[in-house]
Design a protein around this motif. Structure first.
Motif, PDB file in Angstrom:
ATOM      1  N   ALA A   3       0.865  -1.174   0.000  1.00 19.78           N
ATOM      2  CA  ALA A   3       0.000   0.000   0.000  1.00 19.78           C
ATOM      3  C   ALA A   3       0.904   1.227   0.000  1.00 19.78           C
ATOM      4  CB  ALA A   3      -0.895   0.010   1.236  1.00 19.78           C
ATOM      5  N   VAL A   4       0.509   2.267  -0.732  1.00 17.08           N
ATOM      6  CA  VAL A   4       1.301   3.495  -0.797  1.00 17.08           C
ATOM      7  C   VAL A   4       0.392   4.694  -0.527  1.00 17.08           C
ATOM      8  CG1 VAL A   4       3.000   2.557  -2.411  1.00 17.08           C
ATOM      9  CG2 VAL A   4       0.969   3.678  -3.310  1.00 17.08           C
ATOM     10  N   HIS A   5       0.962   5.693   0.137  1.00 15.25           N
ATOM     11  CA  HIS A   5       0.233   6.939   0.367  1.00 15.25           C
ATOM     12  C   HIS A   5       1.229   8.081   0.479  1.00 15.25           C
ATOM     13  CE1 HIS A   5       1.330   7.042   4.677  1.00 15.25           C
ATOM     14  NE2 HIS A   5       1.069   5.740   4.691  1.00 15.25           N
ATOM     15  N   LEU A   6       0.744   9.295   0.447  1.00 20.96           N
ATOM     16  CA  LEU A   6       1.615  10.457   0.556  1.00 20.96           C
ATOM     17  C   LEU A   6       2.247  10.517   1.947  1.00 20.96           C
ATOM     18  CD1 LEU A   6      -0.529  13.197  -1.216  1.00 20.96           C
ATOM     19  CD2 LEU A   6       1.599  12.190  -2.061  1.00 20.96           C
ATOM     20  N   PRO A   7       3.495  10.951   2.038  1.00 17.65           N
ATOM     21  CA  PRO A   7       4.115  11.118   3.358  1.00 17.65           C
ATOM     22  C   PRO A   7       3.308  12.099   4.206  1.00 17.65           C
ATOM     23  CG  PRO A   7       5.748  11.300   1.603  1.00 17.65           C
ATOM     24  CD  PRO A   7       4.402  11.289   0.933  1.00 17.65           C
ATOM     25  N   GLY A   8       3.299  11.876   5.502  1.00 16.72           N
ATOM     26  CA  GLY A   8       2.586  12.765   6.404  1.00 16.72           C
ATOM     27  C   GLY A   8       1.124  12.410   6.607  1.00 16.72           C
ATOM     28  N   ARG A   9       0.652  11.364   5.924  1.00 23.15           N
ATOM     29  CA  ARG A   9      -0.751  10.977   6.068  1.00 23.15           C
ATOM     30  C   ARG A   9      -0.909   9.669   6.863  1.00 23.15           C
ATOM     31  NH1 ARG A   9      -4.496  11.513   0.925  1.00 23.15           N
ATOM     32  NH2 ARG A   9      -5.986  11.363   2.655  1.00 23.15           N
ATOM     33  N   ASP A  10       0.114   9.322   7.631  1.00 25.46           N
ATOM     34  CA  ASP A  10       0.080   8.075   8.393  1.00 25.46           C
ATOM     35  C   ASP A  10      -1.098   8.018   9.353  1.00 25.46           C
ATOM     36  OD1 ASP A  10       2.920   9.072   7.797  1.00 25.46           O
ATOM     37  OD2 ASP A  10       3.245   6.921   8.075  1.00 25.46           O
ATOM     38  N   ASP A  11      -1.509   9.172   9.896  1.00 31.86           N
ATOM     39  CA  ASP A  11      -2.608   9.199  10.860  1.00 31.86           C
ATOM     40  C   ASP A  11      -3.902   9.735  10.259  1.00 31.86           C
ATOM     41  OD1 ASP A  11      -0.898   8.260  12.911  1.00 31.86           O
ATOM     42  OD2 ASP A  11      -0.152  10.287  13.245  1.00 31.86           O
ATOM     43  N   ASP A  12      -3.932   9.938   8.957  1.00 33.47           N
ATOM     44  CA  ASP A  12      -5.141  10.429   8.297  1.00 33.47           C
ATOM     45  C   ASP A  12      -6.209   9.331   8.344  1.00 33.47           C
ATOM     46  OD1 ASP A  12      -7.130  11.104   6.364  1.00 33.47           O
ATOM     47  OD2 ASP A  12      -5.694  12.388   5.318  1.00 33.47           O
ATOM     48  N   PRO A  13      -7.397   9.626   8.886  1.00 32.00           N
ATOM     49  CA  PRO A  13      -8.439   8.591   8.975  1.00 32.00           C
ATOM     50  C   PRO A  13      -8.809   7.970   7.634  1.00 32.00           C
ATOM     51  CG  PRO A  13      -9.024  10.507  10.306  1.00 32.00           C
ATOM     52  CD  PRO A  13      -7.820  10.892   9.509  1.00 32.00           C
ATOM     53  N   LEU A  14      -8.714   8.739   6.548  1.00 28.40           N
ATOM     54  CA  LEU A  14      -9.033   8.177   5.239  1.00 28.40           C
ATOM     55  C   LEU A  14      -8.038   7.085   4.858  1.00 28.40           C
ATOM     56  CD1 LEU A  14      -9.924  11.472   3.338  1.00 28.40           C
ATOM     57  CD2 LEU A  14     -11.521   9.712   4.119  1.00 28.40           C
ATOM     58  N   VAL A  15      -6.773   7.290   5.221  1.00 28.67           N
ATOM     59  CA  VAL A  15      -5.723   6.308   4.917  1.00 28.67           C
ATOM     60  C   VAL A  15      -5.785   5.142   5.891  1.00 28.67           C
ATOM     61  CG1 VAL A  15      -3.227   5.920   4.855  1.00 28.67           C
ATOM     62  CG2 VAL A  15      -4.191   7.989   3.832  1.00 28.67           C
ATOM     63  N   THR A  16      -5.844   5.443   7.180  1.00 28.63           N
ATOM     64  CA  THR A  16      -5.847   4.368   8.175  1.00 28.63           C
ATOM     65  C   THR A  16      -7.099   3.502   8.066  1.00 28.63           C
ATOM     66  OG1 THR A  16      -6.818   5.851   9.838  1.00 28.63           O
ATOM     67  CG2 THR A  16      -4.413   5.696   9.761  1.00 28.63           C
ATOM     68  N   GLY A  17      -8.223   4.127   7.693  1.00 27.68           N
ATOM     69  CA  GLY A  17      -9.443   3.347   7.532  1.00 27.68           C
ATOM     70  C   GLY A  17      -9.335   2.343   6.406  1.00 27.68           C
ATOM     71  N   LEU A  18      -8.761   2.781   5.273  1.00 28.10           N
ATOM     72  CA  LEU A  18      -8.576   1.860   4.156  1.00 28.10           C
ATOM     73  C   LEU A  18      -7.607   0.738   4.523  1.00 28.10           C
ATOM     74  CD1 LEU A  18      -8.394   4.272   1.077  1.00 28.10           C
ATOM     75  CD2 LEU A  18     -10.123   2.513   1.504  1.00 28.10           C
ATOM     76  N   LEU A  19      -6.509   1.083   5.188  1.00 25.94           N
ATOM     77  CA  LEU A  19      -5.533   0.064   5.575  1.00 25.94           C
ATOM     78  C   LEU A  19      -6.161  -0.960   6.524  1.00 25.94           C
ATOM     79  CD1 LEU A  19      -2.247   2.116   6.083  1.00 25.94           C
ATOM     80  CD2 LEU A  19      -2.628   0.283   4.428  1.00 25.94           C
ATOM     81  N   THR A  20      -6.987  -0.492   7.441  1.00 30.88           N
ATOM     82  CA  THR A  20      -7.652  -1.407   8.367  1.00 30.88           C
ATOM     83  C   THR A  20      -8.566  -2.376   7.625  1.00 30.88           C
ATOM     84  OG1 THR A  20      -7.573   0.209  10.172  1.00 30.88           O
ATOM     85  CG2 THR A  20      -9.216  -1.558  10.343  1.00 30.88           C
ATOM     86  N   ARG A  21      -9.317  -1.860   6.660  1.00 28.50           N
ATOM     87  CA  ARG A  21     -10.219  -2.705   5.883  1.00 28.50           C
ATOM     88  C   ARG A  21      -9.442  -3.733   5.069  1.00 28.50           C
ATOM     89  NH1 ARG A  21     -15.161   0.956   3.652  1.00 28.50           N
ATOM     90  NH2 ARG A  21     -15.543  -0.986   2.536  1.00 28.50           N
ATOM     91  N   ILE A  22      -8.341  -3.303   4.450  1.00 30.35           N
ATOM     92  CA  ILE A  22      -7.554  -4.222   3.618  1.00 30.35           C
ATOM     93  C   ILE A  22      -6.920  -5.308   4.485  1.00 30.35           C
ATOM     94  CG2 ILE A  22      -5.497  -4.401   2.179  1.00 30.35           C
ATOM     95  CD1 ILE A  22      -6.187  -1.578   1.122  1.00 30.35           C
ATOM     96  N   ARG A  23      -6.354  -4.913   5.621  1.00 30.31           N
ATOM     97  CA  ARG A  23      -5.728  -5.903   6.501  1.00 30.31           C
ATOM     98  C   ARG A  23      -6.754  -6.886   7.034  1.00 30.31           C
ATOM     99  NH1 ARG A  23      -2.141  -1.175   9.215  1.00 30.31           N
ATOM    100  NH2 ARG A  23      -0.157  -1.559   8.125  1.00 30.31           N
ATOM    101  N   ALA A  24      -7.963  -6.396   7.332  1.00 26.72           N
ATOM    102  CA  ALA A  24      -9.014  -7.294   7.805  1.00 26.72           C
ATOM    103  C   ALA A  24      -9.391  -8.297   6.722  1.00 26.72           C
ATOM    104  CB  ALA A  24     -10.239  -6.481   8.236  1.00 26.72           C
ATOM    105  N   ALA A  25      -9.472  -7.828   5.475  1.00 27.38           N
ATOM    106  CA  ALA A  25      -9.799  -8.725   4.366  1.00 27.38           C
ATOM    107  C   ALA A  25      -8.716  -9.783   4.188  1.00 27.38           C
ATOM    108  CB  ALA A  25      -9.981  -7.925   3.083  1.00 27.38           C
TER     109      ALA A  25
END
Length: 308
Positions: A260-282
């Motif tokens: 997974a890739v995202h812009l630097p500085g968005r590690d705590d962005d809910p839009l990014v973390t929410g997607l990562l959580t969903r993908i990891r759960a899948a």
């Protein structure tokens, strides 16, 4: 640089162009003529004093400056939207945007994209561009080299496998090596694709002779040709073979690492973390159709099966 000429209209027009990388479609989205869009983007490039895109034949790609301009345009749009929502006393909300390729959507992401997510479909280059320009909050792709300008998160790694008819002699083997492909007639992607280039390199290094049975793009079509007995195919071990076709791991080819890739500085962005959580759960619940190996956190070696 005449910054007074840097209008929000020009930035919004360029963002639409960056989404499509096609003047005709972007002009249609903006409800303006194609020549008018050409003029807007040309003047924007002149104002900034640098080219915003390059053209190679029919393919258009953004320059680093173009990616930065598109990212700025989307950031400004988000700020204006939030400002107007604040004036109205409402909470601004938008769906997270995920960019990935055909293989990731079909075989990796599973229920992570079932609802509540906007999707962008594109090959690895387009996925990375979508993240760099801010069009996508998160991208998922096979990466041979980790991009220095993006944050990367390892997701999964899969073996490469040979797709064969279930009554083929090689189907009786639990696993294979490249040497077992000697003399095989293979279904392969077109010559310019990264999978084809790396596969040819691996077979050549192993001294394995082979012939191309048919060229096809995308895992589903490669597997379809195998089911028609047109030839055998080296595929990502995460694909789902059609009835009558089985996969056998090729042990001396490297695994296929998804990131997974995202812009630097968005590690705590809910839009990014929410997607990562969903993908990891899948991935954890087995929503994708196959089981991955533990992904490495080191720079991955070149791999044939990243993309057709």
């Amino acid at each position: 640089m005449e910054l007074s000429r840097l209008s929000t209209d020009a930035l919004a027009s360029f963002a639409a162009f960056a989404d499509r990388l096609n003047f005709t479609r972007a002009a249609e989205d903006l409800h303006i003529s194609q020549p008018a869009l050409h003029v807007k983007i040309r003047k924007l490039a002149e104002t900034l004093g640098r080219p915003l895109y390059t053209r190679h034949g029919r393919r258009i790609a953004l320059t680093p400056a173009g990616e930065a301009v598109a990212r700025l345009a989307r950031d400004l749009d988000a700020r204006v939207t939030a400002f107007l929502a604040d004036l109205d006393g409402t909470a601004p909300a938008r769906l997270p945007v995920l960019a990935a390729g055909e293989g990731a959507y079909l075989y990796l992401l599973g229920d992570a994209v079932r609802h509540g997510v906007r999707l962008v479909n594109g090959d690895r280059a387009r996925t990375l561009t979508a993240v760099r320009t801010g069009r996508a909050d998160l991208g998922v792709a096979v990466l041979d080299v980790l991009p220095a300008d993006l944050a990367t998160v390892p997701l999964a790694a899969y073996p490469q496998a040979l797709a064969v008819p279930d009554d083929h002699p090689l189907a009786a083997r639990p696993s294979l090596s490249l040497a077992d492909l000697a003399g095989a007639s293979l279904v392969v992607p077109p010559p310019a694709g990264p999978h084809r280039v790396a596969l040819e390199r691996a077979l050549r290094a192993a001294g394995v002779p082979w012939t191309a049975a048919v060229e096809a793009e995308g895992w589903p079509l490669l597997l379809h040709f195998v089911s028609l007995r047109a030839g055998l195919a080296v595929v990502n071990g995460c694909v789902v073979p059609p009835p009558g076709v089985v996969l056998r791991e090729i042990t001396d080819l490297p695994t296929v690492p998804y990131y997974a890739v995202h812009l630097p500085g968005r590690d705590d962005d809910p839009l990014v973390t929410g997607l990562l959580t969903r993908i990891r759960a899948a991935l954890t619940t087995g929503s994708p159709p196959c089981t991955s190996r533990s992904p490495s956190t080191s720079t991955p070696p070149p791999t044939p099966s990243g993309s057709c």
